[in-house]
Design a protein around this motif. Structure first.
Motif, short mmCIF file in Angstrom:
data_model
loop_
_atom_site.label_atom_id
_atom_site.label_comp_id
_atom_site.label_asym_id
_atom_site.label_seq_id
_atom_site.Cartn_x
_atom_site.Cartn_y
_atom_site.Cartn_z
N THR B 14 0.85 -1.18 0.00
CA THR B 14 0.00 0.00 0.00
C THR B 14 0.89 1.22 0.00
N ILE B 15 0.71 2.03 -1.01
CA ILE B 15 1.51 3.26 -1.08
C ILE B 15 0.73 4.38 -0.41
N ASP B 16 1.38 5.06 0.50
CA ASP B 16 0.75 6.17 1.21
C ASP B 16 1.83 7.20 1.50
N VAL B 17 1.88 8.21 0.66
CA VAL B 17 2.97 9.17 0.72
C VAL B 17 2.40 10.57 0.76
N ILE B 39 5.81 5.95 -7.27
CA ILE B 39 5.41 7.34 -7.03
C ILE B 39 5.94 8.26 -8.14
N LEU B 40 7.08 7.93 -8.71
CA LEU B 40 7.55 8.72 -9.86
C LEU B 40 6.57 8.61 -11.02
N PHE B 46 1.89 8.39 -15.53
CA PHE B 46 1.79 7.07 -16.18
C PHE B 46 0.95 6.11 -15.37
N ALA B 47 0.83 6.37 -14.08
CA ALA B 47 0.03 5.51 -13.23
C ALA B 47 -0.87 6.41 -12.39
N GLU B 48 -2.06 5.91 -12.09
CA GLU B 48 -2.99 6.76 -11.35
C GLU B 48 -3.15 6.27 -9.92
N PRO B 49 -3.04 7.18 -8.95
CA PRO B 49 -3.27 6.76 -7.56
C PRO B 49 -4.77 6.58 -7.30
N ASP B 50 -5.09 5.91 -6.21
CA ASP B 50 -6.50 5.79 -5.82
C ASP B 50 -7.01 7.12 -5.29
N MET B 207 12.16 5.61 1.73
CA MET B 207 10.86 4.98 1.56
C MET B 207 10.95 3.51 1.95
N GLU B 208 9.98 3.09 2.74
CA GLU B 208 9.93 1.70 3.16
C GLU B 208 8.50 1.21 3.10
N ARG B 209 8.28 0.12 2.46
CA ARG B 209 6.96 -0.51 2.34
C ARG B 209 5.86 0.52 2.01
N GLY B 210 6.12 1.34 1.01
CA GLY B 210 5.10 2.27 0.53
C GLY B 210 4.99 3.57 1.31
N ARG B 211 5.81 3.72 2.35
CA ARG B 211 5.71 4.95 3.15
C ARG B 211 7.05 5.65 3.26
#
Lengths: 280, 359
Positions: B14-17, B39-40, B46-50, B207-211
């Motif tokens: 889970t990415i949460d930045v 995140i780049l 190129f990619a969409e976040p939720d 960054m570690e495990r999406g955070r």
């Protein structure tokens, strides 16, 4: 196997035939078996090439099967391949890029015409587009008939040949990667421009070789055509059907026609090979 | 100034930045799979976040709640991917000119600007080559000039040096830094290589495990690492454990692996034990010798590597694994061999104890 024999083989051809890490005995065995199957595959072709005589040629030139067959085959197959490219390219792109539900099933369906017997395809086409078919009966209400016309020839060719193009085009779009297209976008290219200036040129060898294979298949279409379009001289009698008709009248004409189709196919496949080299 | 909030759920991560990138060069470091490249891609479009937003110099290029999602080609964000993605069917010149052609810049100006960009990156002589004829370092410079020539408002660099060999990497790294400084375009660089953070590291985000777990200059990270990964990224050794005070005044720490250490400090509870591997003292076992170090353990040498600067790096193993450095001279004197058991010691005062930061 005697040492003398092995040594002779070695001196004659094994240096070129040798496969890395494969023992000599197996190399010899494999070579002999391969020779057998290659002979078998080549025999009919050699038979075709060697059976032609001048008399056959004169007879063929006078035959109505040749003239109308060549014209009709070229005309229908060119229309078919154009339709296949126009309708198949967007599908190939979608199959390469999106991952929707049921995509696997769709891919199987698209490939199906490659493996089903052409006679099955013929019956299917009749049941779909024939005068009493699913869509055919509806078209008949408007006075449109497809079966036993030149349109039926094209339908049969598109049905049988389309998978060859779609498959190859899909590979091409996978190869010219998504990321490459995204890269072009980040440099300011609209989707259309990144597609036409980056994706298409990169997929070009695949598209071309798919087109040629597909065209060769359309040119040779026989089973589905004879069932759905019938065999009418000058109307639906393409070259493969002309060979069939000529067989009953004058074998010589059939031989010439067959050689003609054979050369066309050889040329197309040779071009595909050259494109495959360009790919790498 | 780039300000982002990005959330996206993947099956494995889970990415949460939520952060701001304010300096000219920000390094985002993390292990592979930590979500740093993703995140780049979200920033580039190129990619969409939720959910979340991406704001570049005061303007939203993406904002979920305001339904803003600008196409990548309108974001004016330059991107240099890990594998460079040069267009294989175009010459170096055409590759670099591509962005300007798309923007319908006049032909004369394109030539001038492309030549400037090639000059800046030192690849003028390659203009008619095809990408496949170039070396890794040359490709990397073409990719960079292709991104720079369009004068983006932000430059994204995804592991820009990872495809280069060690020697090339070292000088390309300093060259690229000079180029970026003279172009003065804000950049975000994603990397897993500590050397990148050392070279470019005024502002390093880990960054570690999406955070994002920690940010600061590389030296600050080294001073006060919050997690084991940050410590190790900064060249330190770290173990998690539980600490409690002893009557003697020393801190007693029980590592998860079952080893007990003594340190100076007051932090108790769940902690991270940190020390510099150069503080490890290696000795041959000698019975009856009394010494002042509080932590001393027999450990087995499992690996021994010679490093570039002539020292040896020892991999030691007992209940925990440990790496230590030793000079070539000391190695000779102690006659160290793989498989030997030696005494590894560290003074209590050389061990730092920090409260464990929960990701």
């Amino acid at each position: 196997m005697s040492r003398v024999f092995v040594n002779t083989m070695n001196r004659l051809m094994l240096p070129k035939l040798a496969m890395p890490l494969v023992p000599v005995g197996f190399t010899i065995l494999f070579s002999l078996v391969s020779l057998l199957i290659v002979c078998f595959l080549c025999m009919p072709i050699i038979g075709l090439f060697t059976s032609i005589t001048l008399d056959h040629l004169y007879a063929a030139l006078r035959s109505p099967h040749l003239r109308s067959g060549v014209a009709l085959s070229l005309f229908t197959s060119i229309i078919s391949i154009s339709l296949i490219v126009m309708l198949g390219t967007p599908l190939a792109y979608m199959l390469a890029r999106s991952s929707f539900r049921g995509k696997q099933l769709l891919e199987v369906l698209v490939d199906l015409p490659m493996v089903i017997p052409p006679s099955v395809a013929g019956i299917g086409l009749i049941l779909a587009f024939g005068r009493k078919g699913l869509i055919g009966s509806w078209l008949a209400d408007y006075g449109i008939t497809i079966s036993f016309t030149v349109v039926a020839v094209i339908f049969a060719q598109v049905f049988i040949a389309a998978p060859f193009y779609i498959r190859s085009a899909k590979e091409g779009f996978k190869d010219s990667s998504k990321e490459m297209e995204a890269m072009a976008r980040s440099l300011g290219a609209s989707w259309w421009r990144s597609f036409s200036q980056v994706t298409l040129p990169l997929a070009r060898p695949y598209l071309l070789s798919g087109m040629l294979t597909s065209w060769a298949r359309a040119l040779g279409e026989f089973g589905a055509t004879i069932m759905f379009a019938g065999n009418f001289l000058g109307r639906t009698e393409t070259l493969p059907l002309a060979i069939y008709s000529a067989m009953n009248e004058d074998l010589g004409v059939a031989i010439v026609l067959a050689n003609l189709l054979l050369v066309m196919s050889l040329l197309l496949m040779a071009t595909v090979r050259m494109l495959a080299v360009e790919r790498r | 100034m780039i300000s982002v909030q990005l959330k996206r759920q993947f099956p494995t991560i889970t990415i949460d930045v939520h952060t701001q990138f304010s300096s000219l060069m920000t390094v985002v470091a993390g292990q592979s799979g930590s979500g740093k490249s993703t995140i780049l891609k979200m920033i580039a479009g190129f990619a969409e976040p939720d959910d979340g937003y991406v704001q570049v110099s005061g303007k939203y290029v993406y904002n979920r709640s305001q339904r803003v999602n600008i196409y990548p080609e309108k974001r004016k964000i330059g991107y240099v991917p890990q594998n460079y993605l040069l267009f294989p069917h175009m010459t170096v010149f055409d590759n670099i000119a591509f962005g300007l052609v798309q923007r319908k810049v006049a032909k004369k100006e394109i030539v001038i600007r492309v030549e400037q960009a090639m000059e800046l990156c030192g690849i003028r002589h390659l203009q008619d080559s095809l990408p496949r004829e170039l070396s890794g370092g040359e490709r990397q410079r073409v990719a960079l000039s292709r991104a720079l020539v369009t004068e983006p408002t932000l430059l994204l660099l995804d592991e820009p040096f990872s495809a280069l060999d060690v020697q090339t990497k070292r000088h390309v790294r300093t060259e690229i830094m000079d180029i970026l400084t003279s172009a003065s375009i804000p950049a975000i660089m994603v990397t897993h290589d500590p050397m990148d953070a050392i070279t470019f590291g005024k502002q390093v985000h880990i960054m570690e495990r999406g955070r994002l777990v920690q940010q600061g200059a590389y030296d600050e990270l080294r001073m006060k690492p919050r997690t084991r990964f940050v410590a190790e990224f900064a060249g330190l050794t770290a173990y998690p454990g539980v600490a409690y005070s002893e009557r003697s005044g020393l801190l007693h720490i029980l590592l998860h692996e079952g080893v007990e250490l003594k340190a100076v400090g007051e932090t108790t509870g769940e902690v991270l034990v940190i020390f510099d591997p150069t503080d490890i003292i290696i000795a041959r076992e000698e019975a009856g010798v009394q010494h002042a170090t509080r932590n001393s353990f027999p450990m087995k040498i499992t690996e021994m590597h010679r490093t570039i600067n002539g020292t040896y790096r020892l991999h030691l193993k007992d209940k925990v694994e440990l790496q230590a450095s030793i000079s070539a001279e000391a190695k000779e004197q102690l006659a160290l061999n793989i498989g030997d058991t030696i005494q590894a010691s560290i003074k209590a005062a050389a061990i730092r104890v920090e409260p464990l930061y929960a990701i």
